[in-house]
Structures are given as C-alpha cells and as structure tokens.
Motif scaffolding. Structure first.
Motif, mmCIF file in Angstrom:
data_model
loop_
_atom_site.group_PDB
_atom_site.id
_atom_site.type_symbol
_atom_site.label_atom_id
_atom_site.label_comp_id
_atom_site.label_asym_id
_atom_site.label_seq_id
_atom_site.Cartn_x
_atom_site.Cartn_y
_atom_site.Cartn_z
ATOM 1 N N SER A 298 83.907 -38.522 -3.397
ATOM 2 C CA SER A 298 84.991 -39.304 -2.720
ATOM 3 C C SER A 298 84.681 -41.030 -2.322
ATOM 4 O O SER A 298 83.449 -41.066 -2.353
ATOM 5 N N ILE A 299 85.724 -41.760 -2.395
ATOM 6 C CA ILE A 299 85.487 -43.065 -2.201
ATOM 7 C C ILE A 299 86.246 -43.702 -0.932
ATOM 8 O O ILE A 299 87.658 -43.373 -1.229
ATOM 9 N N GLU A 300 85.582 -44.013 0.153
ATOM 10 C CA GLU A 300 86.752 -44.579 1.233
ATOM 11 C C GLU A 300 86.415 -46.220 1.197
ATOM 12 O O GLU A 300 85.232 -46.423 1.037
ATOM 13 N N LEU B 212 78.039 -48.592 1.570
ATOM 14 C CA LEU B 212 77.635 -49.684 0.540
ATOM 15 C C LEU B 212 78.585 -50.961 0.791
ATOM 16 O O LEU B 212 79.707 -50.878 1.304
ATOM 17 N N VAL B 213 78.459 -51.928 0.171
ATOM 18 C CA VAL B 213 79.180 -53.305 -0.010
ATOM 19 C C VAL B 213 79.559 -53.566 -1.268
ATOM 20 O O VAL B 213 78.415 -53.691 -2.282
ATOM 21 N N LEU B 214 80.775 -53.702 -1.604
ATOM 22 C CA LEU B 214 81.336 -54.181 -2.855
ATOM 23 C C LEU B 214 81.518 -55.787 -2.780
ATOM 24 O O LEU B 214 82.240 -56.181 -1.908
ATOM 25 N N LYS B 215 80.834 -56.445 -3.565
ATOM 26 C CA LYS B 215 81.174 -57.933 -3.943
ATOM 27 C C LYS B 215 81.603 -58.266 -5.105
ATOM 28 O O LYS B 215 80.848 -58.031 -6.129
ATOM 29 N N ASP B 216 82.743 -58.811 -5.109
ATOM 30 C CA ASP B 216 83.656 -59.017 -6.433
ATOM 31 C C ASP B 216 83.105 -60.827 -6.615
ATOM 32 O O ASP B 216 83.854 -61.319 -5.720
ATOM 33 N N LEU B 217 82.454 -60.971 -7.419
ATOM 34 C CA LEU B 217 82.073 -62.339 -7.666
ATOM 35 C C LEU B 217 83.025 -63.030 -8.839
ATOM 36 O O LEU B 217 82.640 -64.138 -9.247
ATOM 37 N N SER B 218 83.994 -62.220 -9.159
ATOM 38 C CA SER B 218 85.021 -63.164 -10.190
ATOM 39 C C SER B 218 85.624 -64.255 -9.369
ATOM 40 O O SER B 218 85.669 -64.333 -8.244
ATOM 41 N N TRP B 219 85.916 -65.398 -10.201
ATOM 42 C CA TRP B 219 86.444 -66.574 -9.785
ATOM 43 C C TRP B 219 87.678 -66.428 -8.940
ATOM 44 O O TRP B 219 87.968 -66.904 -7.745
ATOM 45 N N ASP B 220 88.567 -65.514 -9.630
ATOM 46 C CA ASP B 220 90.014 -65.254 -8.816
ATOM 47 C C ASP B 220 89.680 -64.495 -7.511
ATOM 48 O O ASP B 220 90.879 -64.375 -6.778
ATOM 49 N N ARG B 221 88.438 -63.959 -7.137
ATOM 50 C CA ARG B 221 88.468 -63.315 -5.923
ATOM 51 C C ARG B 221 87.487 -64.122 -4.891
ATOM 52 O O ARG B 221 87.268 -63.709 -3.752
ATOM 53 N N GLY C 86 74.441 -50.911 -8.678
ATOM 54 C CA GLY C 86 75.052 -51.125 -9.974
ATOM 55 C C GLY C 86 76.099 -51.948 -9.714
ATOM 56 O O GLY C 86 76.410 -52.689 -8.862
ATOM 57 N N GLY C 87 76.739 -52.239 -10.692
ATOM 58 C CA GLY C 87 77.825 -53.386 -10.808
ATOM 59 C C GLY C 87 78.586 -53.454 -12.220
ATOM 60 O O GLY C 87 78.057 -52.603 -13.061
ATOM 61 N N GLY C 88 78.910 -54.663 -12.430
ATOM 62 C CA GLY C 88 79.555 -55.111 -13.786
ATOM 63 C C GLY C 88 79.181 -56.642 -14.150
ATOM 64 O O GLY C 88 78.274 -57.002 -13.443
ATOM 65 N N ASP C 89 80.018 -57.079 -14.890
ATOM 66 C CA ASP C 89 79.821 -58.516 -15.466
ATOM 67 C C ASP C 89 80.019 -59.420 -14.245
ATOM 68 O O ASP C 89 79.414 -60.722 -14.137
ATOM 69 N N ASP C 90 80.798 -59.131 -13.000
ATOM 70 C CA ASP C 90 81.051 -60.144 -12.142
ATOM 71 C C ASP C 90 81.246 -59.353 -10.917
ATOM 72 O O ASP C 90 82.048 -59.802 -9.839
ATOM 73 N N TRP C 91 80.715 -58.163 -10.544
ATOM 74 C CA TRP C 91 80.484 -57.533 -9.407
ATOM 75 C C TRP C 91 79.457 -56.771 -9.225
ATOM 76 O O TRP C 91 78.594 -56.441 -10.202
ATOM 77 N N LEU C 92 79.074 -56.420 -7.936
ATOM 78 C CA LEU C 92 77.888 -55.629 -7.544
ATOM 79 C C LEU C 92 78.122 -54.610 -6.301
ATOM 80 O O LEU C 92 79.022 -54.977 -5.542
ATOM 81 N N LEU C 93 77.260 -53.732 -6.435
ATOM 82 C CA LEU C 93 77.349 -52.629 -5.335
ATOM 83 C C LEU C 93 75.867 -52.784 -4.655
ATOM 84 O O LEU C 93 74.863 -52.660 -5.442
ATOM 85 N N ILE C 94 75.760 -53.131 -3.278
ATOM 86 C CA ILE C 94 74.466 -52.774 -2.525
ATOM 87 C C ILE C 94 74.585 -52.269 -1.256
ATOM 88 O O ILE C 94 75.743 -51.956 -0.831
ATOM 89 N N GLU C 95 73.541 -51.734 -0.934
ATOM 90 C CA GLU C 95 73.377 -51.285 0.251
ATOM 91 C C GLU C 95 73.874 -51.886 1.482
ATOM 92 O O GLU C 95 73.873 -53.248 1.686
ATOM 93 N N ILE D 87 88.382 -54.119 -8.486
ATOM 94 C CA ILE D 87 87.415 -52.880 -9.021
ATOM 95 C C ILE D 87 87.732 -51.844 -8.675
ATOM 96 O O ILE D 87 88.181 -51.257 -7.679
ATOM 97 N N ASP D 88 88.143 -51.082 -9.638
ATOM 98 C CA ASP D 88 88.895 -49.578 -9.331
ATOM 99 C C ASP D 88 87.772 -48.662 -9.201
ATOM 100 O O ASP D 88 86.559 -48.792 -9.276
ATOM 101 N N ASP D 89 88.253 -47.518 -8.606
ATOM 102 C CA ASP D 89 87.388 -46.388 -8.018
ATOM 103 C C ASP D 89 86.663 -45.978 -9.312
ATOM 104 O O ASP D 89 85.356 -45.348 -9.197
ATOM 105 N N ALA D 90 87.119 -45.829 -10.572
ATOM 106 C CA ALA D 90 86.469 -45.283 -11.872
ATOM 107 C C ALA D 90 85.158 -46.093 -12.008
ATOM 108 O O ALA D 90 84.149 -45.416 -12.225
ATOM 109 N N ALA D 91 85.619 -47.519 -12.079
ATOM 110 C CA ALA D 91 84.346 -48.156 -12.272
ATOM 111 C C ALA D 91 83.199 -48.283 -11.240
ATOM 112 O O ALA D 91 81.753 -48.083 -11.921
ATOM 113 N N ILE D 92 83.562 -47.991 -10.085
ATOM 114 C CA ILE D 92 82.524 -47.675 -9.045
ATOM 115 C C ILE D 92 81.827 -46.273 -9.286
ATOM 116 O O ILE D 92 80.592 -46.414 -9.304
#
Length: 300
Positions: A17-19, A46-55, A93-102, A2-7
């Motif tokens: 900024s995003i670290e 935040l925690v970024l969780k990538d739920l796509s199968w390849d991840r 927030g998030g997308g079809d196969d990823w999410l951002l949580i506290e 997931i790139d910074d722009a989508a986040i």
C-alpha cells in the motif's frame, strides 16, 4: 503527477500500500510525503520530489534562473554520489525528473538555538568536504554545476539589472578582483546551498535539497552555513570548521579574505536571483548591506 505504479516500480520490494499527502515544507518543487508498506514487512516513510518544470511552484517558477534548471543534477547526486557519504537521506529510486528519498527525522538547523550544535555541525561539514577529496565526482555526475569564472561573473551582472544603486555599480566595476581570487581557490564537491534550512539535525546532520550540487570552493558552503549570525558567533563557527579541517588545501594564510570573497558571492547571487523576487524567510537578510560591508573589508 507521478502515479503509484511508477513509485512501486522504483522501490526495492513489492508494494502492499501507498498513502500520500502533500508535504508542507516545499519551497521550490512539489513535495509529497509517502507512507509505504512493502510485502517483506517493512514500512518506509519517504518524500517524493517532483522536479519537472511544470511542478515547480509558481513563485519559484517566476524567479528561478533558467540556466540553473537541470533535474538530473539532484537526481544523479542522490543516486550516484551521496551513497559515498554519510551526509544525506537515503535514495530509494526515481525517474527522469523525480526522486524518492528517506524522510529524515529531526529539525532544521535554523531552529536550533544552541551554538554548540552549530559548531559541531561546522566541524561535520569540514569532514564532509575532506571525504570528497580524491573522488572523481564529475565521472559520477556530469550534471554538477561548476564554479568557474563565467558562473561567478553572471551574478554581479544580474544584480545590477535588479538593484539600481550607484554604490553597487562601483562595487561591480571592481568585481573582477573578487572573481580572480575565487577561481584560484581549491575546489571539491559542495552542496551549493548549505543554508541552515537545508541542514537537518538528528543523530548526525543530514543535508537536503541538492538542486545546486556543484564542484566549487568549499568555503561557499561555510559562508552559507554561517550567514545571518553576528560577527562573534560567525567567528566561532568558522573556527570550528577550520579546527576540524586541519591541513586541507583551502585553509591558507589568506583564509579570512577568501571567506569574505565567498560571502560577497552569496550576496551577489541573492541580489541577482530574479527581479521583483525576495528570498524565503529562512534566507532573508539585507544582502545589499552585506555586499557593501564585505566589499569594504576586501578594499573594494
């Protein structure tokens, strides 16, 4: 990845900024920890969780049953259901196969040695189940698992494919009796994997990892929470739950038997999860012995 722009697009204000760094606590899907500065002066951890199968991590990809995979289940649970409860990290927030949580500050319950903290957590779980009653959770998240006869029946069949033991065959031959009892239990919104590693203790408990969020018997959550304890302590924890639950419809005269049915289901699930696979250390125990002991108490 997931790139910074989508986040940035998912967040509620402009991003300065995003670290990013890999998060060491991943057990199934890839996790990253993000420190984000917003243009309104706020900072977010935040925690970024990538739920796509390849991840999916290699070990998890080899073992996770295909029929359980649905990234929308956890995403929609965070997005639409959990804001109704004071029970989980905030969803950003998030997308079809990823999410951002506290990123929740605190420690996992399994690291806490004070049984009184476990008792208060068990009481909190009862209140969580109570709050879920009357909410049309399927309307909010149609991706939830449903604990019906078909789902319960999958696990003993899978367990026999993994464990070659004549005693288990005898137990499974009578498992329809357990399924008949389980499907009669009242259901509500449950976490589905309420093991102590998924309970964060801070000011109040917070539940993480909602990949198995479901409509099912709430006693499954209680069985998971109390697994691994000696009999005396497990009784204390279950009593704390019952006292807080009060007159909830699943607190019945046959409560102890129903708890054992749920414990036996958990044992069958872990035994049948995947050939050649062992649960992570925080879930590891002799699930075969647990199945035999619980089955004996149930007269199987």
């Amino acid at each position: 990845m997931i790139d910074d722009a989508a986040i940035a697009e998912a967040l509620p204000a402009g991003v300065v900024s995003i670290e990013r760094e890999l998060y060491d606590y991943a057990t199934s899907f890839s996790l990253e920890r993000l420190h984000v500065e917003l243009d309104d002066g706020r900072t977010l951890d935040l925690v970024l969780k990538d739920l796509s199968w390849d991840r999916l991590l290699r070990v998890a990809k080899q073992s996770k049953p295909d029929f359980l995979y649905d990234p929308s289940r956890e995403i929609e649970t965070y997005r639409r259901l959990l804001p109704l409860f004071d029970a989980a990290p905030t969803y950003y927030g998030g997308g079809d196969d990823w999410l951002l949580i506290e990123k929740v500050e605190g420690i996992e319950l399994w690291q806490v040695g004070d049984v009184a903290v476990w008792e208060s957590t068990a009481a909190w779980v009862a209140r969580f189940h109570q709050r879920s009653m009357g909410i049309d959770v399927d309307a909010l998240n149609p991706h939830l698992l449903h604990y019906d006869a078909d789902l319960f029946a999958r696990w003993p069949t899978r367990a026999l494919m993994v464990v070659r033991d004549p005693r288990l065959q005898q137990l499974v031959a009578r498992y329809d009796d357990v399924i008949d009892r389980l499907v009669l239990l009242p259901t509500t919104f449950i976490h589905g994997e309420m093991y102590p590693s998924n309970v964060m203790i801070s000011a109040t408990p917070r539940l993480v990892d909602w990949e198995m969020a479901a409509v099912g018997p709430p006693l499954l959550d209680v069985a998971a929470l109390t697994s691994g304890w000696d009999h005396e302590t497990r009784v204390r924890l279950v009593d704390a739950y019952v006292q807080a639950a009060g007159a909830l419809p699943w607190i019945t005269p046959d409560f102890d038997e129903m708890m054992d049915c749920c414990r036996l289901h958990l044992a069958m699930q872990w035994l049948g999860w995947s050939p050649g696979w062992s649960p992570p250390a925080e879930h590891a125990r002799d699930w075969l012995a647990e199945a035999f002991e619980t089955g004996a108490r149930l007269g199987l």
